[in-house]
Design a protein around this motif. Structure first.
Motif, PDB file in Angstrom:
ATOM      1  N   GLN A  33      -0.210 -13.788   5.093  1.00 19.36           N
ATOM      2  CA  GLN A  33       0.724 -13.502   4.001  1.00 19.36           C
ATOM      3  C   GLN A  33       0.038 -12.690   2.896  1.00 19.36           C
ATOM      4  O   GLN A  33      -0.080 -13.093   1.745  1.00 19.36           O
ATOM      5  N   ILE A  34      -0.404 -11.524   3.266  1.00 18.54           N
ATOM      6  CA  ILE A  34      -1.137 -10.613   2.383  1.00 18.54           C
ATOM      7  C   ILE A  34      -0.155  -9.802   1.553  1.00 18.54           C
ATOM      8  O   ILE A  34       0.786  -9.221   2.077  1.00 18.54           O
ATOM      9  N   SER A  35      -0.403  -9.755   0.247  1.00 22.02           N
ATOM     10  CA  SER A  35       0.522  -9.151  -0.715  1.00 22.02           C
ATOM     11  C   SER A  35       0.502  -7.622  -0.705  1.00 22.02           C
ATOM     12  O   SER A  35      -0.557  -6.991  -0.761  1.00 22.02           O
ATOM     13  N   SER A  36       1.716  -7.053  -0.705  1.00 26.21           N
ATOM     14  CA  SER A  36       1.834  -5.596  -0.793  1.00 26.21           C
ATOM     15  C   SER A  36       1.547  -5.096  -2.212  1.00 26.21           C
ATOM     16  O   SER A  36       1.291  -3.917  -2.409  1.00 26.21           O
ATOM     17  N   ARG A  37       1.566  -5.962  -3.177  1.00 29.76           N
ATOM     18  CA  ARG A  37       1.253  -5.528  -4.544  1.00 29.76           C
ATOM     19  C   ARG A  37      -0.225  -5.171  -4.688  1.00 29.76           C
ATOM     20  O   ARG A  37      -0.580  -4.223  -5.376  1.00 29.76           O
ATOM     21  N   TRP A  38      -1.082  -5.936  -4.025  1.00 30.00           N
ATOM     22  CA  TRP A  38      -2.517  -5.754  -4.207  1.00 30.00           C
ATOM     23  C   TRP A  38      -3.249  -5.224  -2.983  1.00 30.00           C
ATOM     24  O   TRP A  38      -4.256  -4.534  -3.120  1.00 30.00           O
ATOM     25  N   TRP A  39      -2.824  -5.576  -1.793  1.00 33.26           N
ATOM     26  CA  TRP A  39      -3.711  -5.392  -0.643  1.00 33.26           C
ATOM     27  C   TRP A  39      -3.233  -4.447   0.449  1.00 33.26           C
ATOM     28  O   TRP A  39      -4.046  -3.938   1.212  1.00 33.26           O
ATOM     29  N   CYS A  40      -1.950  -4.225   0.608  1.00 32.20           N
ATOM     30  CA  CYS A  40      -1.449  -3.311   1.636  1.00 32.20           C
ATOM     31  C   CYS A  40      -0.293  -2.495   1.068  1.00 32.20           C
ATOM     32  O   CYS A  40       0.235  -2.823   0.012  1.00 32.20           O
ATOM     33  N   SER A  41       0.067  -1.438   1.765  1.00 28.55           N
ATOM     34  CA  SER A  41       1.161  -0.596   1.287  1.00 28.55           C
ATOM     35  C   SER A  41       2.358  -0.701   2.218  1.00 28.55           C
ATOM     36  O   SER A  41       2.246  -0.426   3.416  1.00 28.55           O
ATOM     37  N   ASP A  42       3.493  -1.096   1.641  1.00 31.43           N
ATOM     38  CA  ASP A  42       4.726  -1.151   2.439  1.00 31.43           C
ATOM     39  C   ASP A  42       5.663   0.009   2.108  1.00 31.43           C
ATOM     40  O   ASP A  42       6.766   0.100   2.626  1.00 31.43           O
ATOM     41  N   GLY A  43       5.220   0.904   1.225  1.00 31.66           N
ATOM     42  CA  GLY A  43       6.005   2.074   0.872  1.00 31.66           C
ATOM     43  C   GLY A  43       7.202   1.782  -0.005  1.00 31.66           C
ATOM     44  O   GLY A  43       8.032   2.645  -0.237  1.00 31.66           O
ATOM     45  N   LYS A  44       7.290   0.558  -0.519  1.00 30.54           N
ATOM     46  CA  LYS A  44       8.456   0.159  -1.308  1.00 30.54           C
ATOM     47  C   LYS A  44       8.206   0.147  -2.807  1.00 30.54           C
ATOM     48  O   LYS A  44       9.133   0.041  -3.579  1.00 30.54           O
ATOM     49  N   GLY A  45       6.985   0.175  -3.222  1.00 31.02           N
ATOM     50  CA  GLY A  45       6.705   0.093  -4.648  1.00 31.02           C
ATOM     51  C   GLY A  45       5.245   0.317  -4.943  1.00 31.02           C
ATOM     52  O   GLY A  45       4.453   0.680  -4.070  1.00 31.02           O
ATOM     53  N   LYS A  46       4.888   0.065  -6.185  1.00 25.61           N
ATOM     54  CA  LYS A  46       3.520   0.242  -6.638  1.00 25.61           C
ATOM     55  C   LYS A  46       2.585  -0.756  -5.942  1.00 25.61           C
ATOM     56  O   LYS A  46       2.929  -1.923  -5.786  1.00 25.61           O
ATOM     57  N   THR A  47       1.435  -0.262  -5.532  1.00 27.58           N
ATOM     58  CA  THR A  47       0.454  -1.112  -4.864  1.00 27.58           C
ATOM     59  C   THR A  47      -0.955  -0.637  -5.187  1.00 27.58           C
ATOM     60  O   THR A  47      -1.179   0.553  -5.377  1.00 27.58           O
TER      61      THR A  47
END
Length: 127
Positions: free
Chosen positions: A77-91
């Protein structure tokens, strides 16, 4: 006839990774081989517990949106805010990886990212 068989052959050679619901022993073996036992002081039991309670060992797990609009991906459960990019927002994309790579049946990239996270002095396993 040869033309029709070529696409079938090419399709069969393409390796498709899909999400997987792992068994506890399988996750334990993979994590042990990847050197997670006592990595930065966290026992293998800590890693197994985190993966179980985070995703129930489901590599395709995705959380609902968090308060910042980010989501958590994969077995850890790695966060897209800090650790990966989901292309949906700032990361910050600290692991330099698309979140989709955390949702397949290959746990190696998940483990590398998890190792990166616990090396962060401010976050460690709390991330």
């Amino acid at each position: 006839m040869k033309i029709l068989s070529l696409p079938a052959l090419l399709f069969s050679l393409v390796s498709v990774s899909e999400a997987k619901k792992f068994q506890r022993c399988e996750v334990t073996t993979t994590m042990r081989k990847a050197g997670l036992d006592l990595y930065y002081g966290y026992s293998l039991e800590n890693w197994i517990c985190m993966a179980y309670y985070g995703s129930k060992f489901n590599s395709g797990a995705v959380s609902g949106s968090n308060r910042h609009g980010s989501q958590n991906y994969g077995i850890f459960q790695i966060s897209s805010r800090w650790w990966c990019s989901d292309g949906k927002g700032k990361t910050a994309n600290g692991c330099r990886i698309p979140c989709s790579k955390l949702m397949d049946d290959d746990l190696q990239d998940d483990i590398l990212c998890a190792k990166r996270i616990v090396r962060d002095r401010k976050r460690r396993m709390n991330a």
